[in-house]
Design a protein around this motif. Sequence first.
Motif, PDB file in Angstrom:
ATOM      1  N   ASN A   6     -27.924  50.032   4.755  1.00  0.00           N
ATOM      2  CA  ASN A   6     -27.120  50.564   3.655  1.00  0.00           C
ATOM      3  C   ASN A   6     -25.691  50.850   4.105  1.00  0.00           C
ATOM      4  O   ASN A   6     -24.737  50.555   3.376  1.00  0.00           O
ATOM      5  CB  ASN A   6     -27.756  51.832   3.065  1.00  0.00           C
ATOM      6  N   LEU A   7     -25.543  51.400   5.316  1.00  0.00           N
ATOM      7  CA  LEU A   7     -24.187  51.680   5.814  1.00  0.00           C
ATOM      8  C   LEU A   7     -23.386  50.388   5.968  1.00  0.00           C
ATOM      9  O   LEU A   7     -22.189  50.336   5.679  1.00  0.00           O
ATOM     10  CB  LEU A   7     -24.247  52.431   7.150  1.00  0.00           C
ATOM     11  N   ALA A   8     -24.070  49.328   6.416  1.00  0.00           N
ATOM     12  CA  ALA A   8     -23.389  48.045   6.587  1.00  0.00           C
ATOM     13  C   ALA A   8     -22.984  47.467   5.225  1.00  0.00           C
ATOM     14  O   ALA A   8     -21.861  46.974   5.051  1.00  0.00           O
ATOM     15  CB  ALA A   8     -24.289  47.070   7.341  1.00  0.00           C
ATOM     16  N   VAL A   9     -23.873  47.560   4.253  1.00  0.00           N
ATOM     17  CA  VAL A   9     -23.549  47.027   2.918  1.00  0.00           C
ATOM     18  C   VAL A   9     -22.412  47.851   2.302  1.00  0.00           C
ATOM     19  O   VAL A   9     -21.492  47.307   1.669  1.00  0.00           O
ATOM     20  CB  VAL A   9     -24.813  47.014   2.024  1.00  0.00           C
ATOM     21  N   ASN A  10     -22.445  49.173   2.524  1.00  0.00           N
ATOM     22  CA  ASN A  10     -21.334  50.009   2.040  1.00  0.00           C
ATOM     23  C   ASN A  10     -20.015  49.552   2.665  1.00  0.00           C
ATOM     24  O   ASN A  10     -18.986  49.488   1.986  1.00  0.00           O
ATOM     25  CB  ASN A  10     -21.566  51.481   2.414  1.00  0.00           C
ATOM     26  N   ARG A  58     -13.669  44.760   9.739  1.00  0.00           N
ATOM     27  CA  ARG A  58     -14.402  44.934  10.976  1.00  0.00           C
ATOM     28  C   ARG A  58     -15.352  46.115  10.856  1.00  0.00           C
ATOM     29  O   ARG A  58     -14.973  47.184  10.352  1.00  0.00           O
ATOM     30  CB  ARG A  58     -13.342  45.240  12.035  1.00  0.00           C
ATOM     31  N   LEU A  59     -16.576  45.919  11.313  1.00  0.00           N
ATOM     32  CA  LEU A  59     -17.557  47.008  11.320  1.00  0.00           C
ATOM     33  C   LEU A  59     -17.994  47.235  12.758  1.00  0.00           C
ATOM     34  O   LEU A  59     -18.448  46.304  13.425  1.00  0.00           O
ATOM     35  CB  LEU A  59     -18.760  46.629  10.446  1.00  0.00           C
ATOM     36  N   VAL A  60     -17.822  48.470  13.226  1.00  0.00           N
ATOM     37  CA  VAL A  60     -18.216  48.792  14.604  1.00  0.00           C
ATOM     38  C   VAL A  60     -19.337  49.822  14.566  1.00  0.00           C
ATOM     39  O   VAL A  60     -19.202  50.875  13.925  1.00  0.00           O
ATOM     40  CB  VAL A  60     -17.020  49.361  15.418  1.00  0.00           C
ATOM     41  N   ILE A  61     -20.441  49.494  15.219  1.00  0.00           N
ATOM     42  CA  ILE A  61     -21.564  50.428  15.310  1.00  0.00           C
ATOM     43  C   ILE A  61     -21.700  50.818  16.777  1.00  0.00           C
ATOM     44  O   ILE A  61     -21.836  49.947  17.634  1.00  0.00           O
ATOM     45  CB  ILE A  61     -22.868  49.790  14.803  1.00  0.00           C
ATOM     46  N   GLU A  62     -21.623  52.111  17.045  1.00  0.00           N
ATOM     47  CA  GLU A  62     -21.618  52.597  18.435  1.00  0.00           C
ATOM     48  C   GLU A  62     -22.801  53.525  18.681  1.00  0.00           C
ATOM     49  O   GLU A  62     -23.129  54.357  17.827  1.00  0.00           O
ATOM     50  CB  GLU A  62     -20.380  53.455  18.623  1.00  0.00           C
ATOM     51  N   VAL A  63     -23.386  53.401  19.860  1.00  0.00           N
ATOM     52  CA  VAL A  63     -24.469  54.289  20.267  1.00  0.00           C
ATOM     53  C   VAL A  63     -24.009  55.006  21.532  1.00  0.00           C
ATOM     54  O   VAL A  63     -23.465  54.378  22.438  1.00  0.00           O
ATOM     55  CB  VAL A  63     -25.742  53.475  20.607  1.00  0.00           C
ATOM     56  N   VAL A  96     -28.635  61.583  20.461  1.00  0.00           N
ATOM     57  CA  VAL A  96     -28.019  60.274  20.603  1.00  0.00           C
ATOM     58  C   VAL A  96     -27.191  60.057  19.342  1.00  0.00           C
ATOM     59  O   VAL A  96     -27.673  60.251  18.221  1.00  0.00           O
ATOM     60  CB  VAL A  96     -29.072  59.169  20.783  1.00  0.00           C
ATOM     61  N   MET A  97     -25.932  59.732  19.550  1.00  0.00           N
ATOM     62  CA  MET A  97     -25.012  59.550  18.438  1.00  0.00           C
ATOM     63  C   MET A  97     -25.030  58.097  17.956  1.00  0.00           C
ATOM     64  O   MET A  97     -25.057  57.168  18.761  1.00  0.00           O
ATOM     65  CB  MET A  97     -23.600  59.894  18.903  1.00  0.00           C
ATOM     66  N   LEU A  98     -25.033  57.944  16.668  1.00  0.00           N
ATOM     67  CA  LEU A  98     -24.881  56.611  16.072  1.00  0.00           C
ATOM     68  C   LEU A  98     -23.643  56.687  15.187  1.00  0.00           C
ATOM     69  O   LEU A  98     -23.628  57.439  14.203  1.00  0.00           O
ATOM     70  CB  LEU A  98     -26.129  56.291  15.247  1.00  0.00           C
ATOM     71  N   ARG A  99     -22.597  55.984  15.574  1.00  0.00           N
ATOM     72  CA  ARG A  99     -21.343  56.064  14.813  1.00  0.00           C
ATOM     73  C   ARG A  99     -21.078  54.717  14.148  1.00  0.00           C
ATOM     74  O   ARG A  99     -21.167  53.671  14.799  1.00  0.00           O
ATOM     75  CB  ARG A  99     -20.194  56.415  15.755  1.00  0.00           C
ATOM     76  N   VAL A 100     -20.789  54.770  12.867  1.00  0.00           N
ATOM     77  CA  VAL A 100     -20.552  53.539  12.106  1.00  0.00           C
ATOM     78  C   VAL A 100     -19.154  53.630  11.492  1.00  0.00           C
ATOM     79  O   VAL A 100     -18.855  54.589  10.777  1.00  0.00           O
ATOM     80  CB  VAL A 100     -21.622  53.387  10.992  1.00  0.00           C
ATOM     81  N   ARG A 101     -18.294  52.684  11.839  1.00  0.00           N
ATOM     82  CA  ARG A 101     -16.905  52.728  11.363  1.00  0.00           C
ATOM     83  C   ARG A 101     -16.508  51.396  10.760  1.00  0.00           C
ATOM     84  O   ARG A 101     -16.849  50.343  11.300  1.00  0.00           O
ATOM     85  CB  ARG A 101     -15.958  52.985  12.538  1.00  0.00           C
TER      86      ARG A 101
END
Length: 173
Positions: A84-88, A98-103, A125-130
Amino acid sequence: MVSRALDNALKGVGRAASLTQRLLAFARRQPLHSQAANLNDRLLDMHDMLQRALGELVQLEIRAAEDVWCVEIDVSQLEASVLNLAVNARDAMPHGGRLVIEVDNSHLDHDYAALFPDAAPGEYVMLRVRDNGHGMDATTLARVFEPFFTTKQVGRGTGLGLSMWKVAAPASP
Ligand SMILES: Nc1ncnc2c1ncn2[C@@H]1O[C@H](COP(=O)(O)OP(=O)(O)O)[C@@H](O)[C@H]1O
Ligand SMILES: [Mg+2]
C-alpha cells in the motif's frame, strides 16, 4: 417524497459507514500471526513484485542494513502494508520519481517514546519509506489514518490503506 428517499439513503450510508468502522476495529484486534523474520530478506523478496506495481516510471531502491535484528512480525500484514505504501508513492508521482525503502536497527529512548502515545522505549527495527512525489499538506497529513479518508478519485482510492496499521512491532535483538 424525494427528501424522504434521500433521508433513507443517507441513513443507509451512515449505517454502512458505522458497520465498516466496527469491522475495521475488529480486524485491528485480530491476533497477529507473528513469526521471527528478517526485514532485509522480506523486503528484498518483495522487490520484483513492488517494481511491477510501481511501473517503469518509478525507480525503486531497497536499502538493507547490515546485521539487522530479527523482528516478530505478521509477514502477510507487513507485505500488504508495504504494498500500500508503494502504491501510495506511485500515485503521488504520476510523472515518475524515486521510492526508497530503508531498513535499520533503531533505539527509541524515553524522551522520544514519550512523544508518541503508542510507542514504548526499546530496541526496534526501523522501516522507512520515502518518495519524492507531491507530498501532503498539513490538512491531509492530519487525516491519513482516518478510515475512508482519500484524496483520490472514486475508483482509485478507498482510504483503507494507512488506516489499517498504526502499531509498531517490537524487535528481539
Ligand atoms: N506517499 C504519499 N504521498 C502523498 N500523499 C499520500 C501518500 N501516502 C498517502 N497519502 C495520502 O493519504 C491518503 C490515504 O492513503 P490510504 O489510506 O493508503 O488510502 P488511498 O491510497 O486509498 O487513498 C491518500 O489518499 C493520500 O492523500
Ligand atoms: Mg493507499
